[in-house]
Write a protein that holds these residues in place. Structure first.
Motif, PDB file in Angstrom:
ATOM      1  N   UNK A  30       0.762  -1.270   0.067  1.00  0.00           N
ATOM      2  CA  UNK A  30      -0.102  -0.041  -0.246  1.00  0.00           C
ATOM      3  C   UNK A  30       0.801   1.297   0.063  1.00  0.00           C
ATOM      4  N   UNK A  31       1.958   1.057   1.010  1.00  0.00           N
ATOM      5  CA  UNK A  31       2.960   2.495   1.067  1.00  0.00           C
ATOM      6  C   UNK A  31       3.225   2.864  -0.613  1.00  0.00           C
ATOM      7  N   UNK A  40       3.802   3.484  -7.298  1.00  0.00           N
ATOM      8  CA  UNK A  40       3.326   2.890  -8.412  1.00  0.00           C
ATOM      9  C   UNK A  40       2.863   1.555  -8.416  1.00  0.00           C
ATOM     10  N   UNK A  41       2.266   1.055  -9.478  1.00  0.00           N
ATOM     11  CA  UNK A  41       2.053  -0.401  -9.475  1.00  0.00           C
ATOM     12  C   UNK A  41       3.056  -1.216  -8.876  1.00  0.00           C
ATOM     13  N   UNK A  42       2.774  -2.102  -7.920  1.00  0.00           N
ATOM     14  CA  UNK A  42       3.713  -3.030  -7.298  1.00  0.00           C
ATOM     15  C   UNK A  42       3.335  -4.482  -7.949  1.00  0.00           C
ATOM     16  N   UNK A  71      12.354  10.334  -3.398  1.00  0.00           N
ATOM     17  CA  UNK A  71      11.733  10.961  -2.458  1.00  0.00           C
ATOM     18  C   UNK A  71      12.460  10.937  -1.146  1.00  0.00           C
ATOM     19  N   UNK A  72      12.711  12.336  -0.460  1.00  0.00           N
ATOM     20  CA  UNK A  72      13.712  12.261   0.655  1.00  0.00           C
ATOM     21  C   UNK A  72      13.375  11.180   1.589  1.00  0.00           C
ATOM     22  N   UNK A  73      12.340  11.113   2.268  1.00  0.00           N
ATOM     23  CA  UNK A  73      12.006  10.236   3.284  1.00  0.00           C
ATOM     24  C   UNK A  73      10.803   9.445   3.103  1.00  0.00           C
ATOM     25  N   UNK A  74      10.963   8.156   3.423  1.00  0.00           N
ATOM     26  CA  UNK A  74       9.675   7.144   3.489  1.00  0.00           C
ATOM     27  C   UNK A  74       9.472   6.961   4.895  1.00  0.00           C
ATOM     28  N   UNK A  75       7.957   7.296   5.072  1.00  0.00           N
ATOM     29  CA  UNK A  75       7.870   6.925   6.610  1.00  0.00           C
ATOM     30  C   UNK A  75       6.485   5.892   6.523  1.00  0.00           C
ATOM     31  N   UNK A  76       6.815   4.753   6.914  1.00  0.00           N
ATOM     32  CA  UNK A  76       5.810   3.647   7.069  1.00  0.00           C
ATOM     33  C   UNK A  76       4.800   4.044   8.109  1.00  0.00           C
ATOM     34  N   UNK A  85       7.374   4.668  10.962  1.00  0.00           N
ATOM     35  CA  UNK A  85       8.684   4.062  10.814  1.00  0.00           C
ATOM     36  C   UNK A  85       9.473   4.458   9.498  1.00  0.00           C
ATOM     37  N   UNK A  86      10.608   5.389   9.980  1.00  0.00           N
ATOM     38  CA  UNK A  86      11.384   5.490   8.610  1.00  0.00           C
ATOM     39  C   UNK A  86      11.965   4.350   8.030  1.00  0.00           C
ATOM     40  N   UNK A  87      11.835   4.421   6.510  1.00  0.00           N
ATOM     41  CA  UNK A  87      12.371   3.309   5.795  1.00  0.00           C
ATOM     42  C   UNK A  87      13.752   4.040   4.863  1.00  0.00           C
ATOM     43  N   UNK A  88      14.512   3.010   4.775  1.00  0.00           N
ATOM     44  CA  UNK A  88      15.686   3.193   4.019  1.00  0.00           C
ATOM     45  C   UNK A  88      15.344   2.480   2.480  1.00  0.00           C
ATOM     46  N   UNK A  89      15.459   3.543   1.571  1.00  0.00           N
ATOM     47  CA  UNK A  89      15.193   2.826   0.246  1.00  0.00           C
ATOM     48  C   UNK A  89      16.467   2.749  -0.584  1.00  0.00           C
ATOM     49  N   UNK A  90      16.861   1.693  -1.263  1.00  0.00           N
ATOM     50  CA  UNK A  90      18.005   1.724  -2.075  1.00  0.00           C
ATOM     51  C   UNK A  90      17.750   0.915  -3.176  1.00  0.00           C
TER      52      UNK A  90
END
Length: 96
Positions: A30-31, A40-42, A71-76, A85-90
């Motif tokens: 969903x996130x 976008x579409x997962x 995107x600077x920061x992803x917060x779950x 919850x801050x997520x790290x995306x790589x």
């Protein structure tokens, strides 16, 4: 269609052990589908993985990967989670 690894991102910081794995996979889906998260579409969510707190998200379109990474920061955020919850995306890399 771009190679699968090019359409996959690695998420770390997933709160492990709070919810059932399939519920957490749903929350992650969903996130990363939400436009406010540049999503976008997962195509597929791989969770849990061998590494605790890590998930893999494969998108249908490689362009989404680029947007999500910008995107600077992803917060779950979800009503089933006690807090943000801050997520790290790589970017996913192909291990040879």
């Amino acid at each position: 269609q771009a190679a699968r690894s090019m359409r996959t991102i690695v998420i770390s910081g997933v709160p492990a052990g709070l919810l059932q794995d399939d519920v957490m996979a749903d929350i992650l889906t969903i996130h990363f589908q939400m436009s406010r998260n540049n999503g976008g579409d997962v195509e597929e969510v791989t969770y849990p993985t061998q590494n605790k707190g890590v998930a893999y998200i494969t998108f249908e379109d490689q362009e989404v990967v680029e947007k999500v990474l910008k995107k600077d920061q992803h917060l779950l955020q979800d009503k089933r989670l006690p807090r943000l919850y801050p997520l790290s995306v790589t970017r996913c890399c192909q291990h040879v």
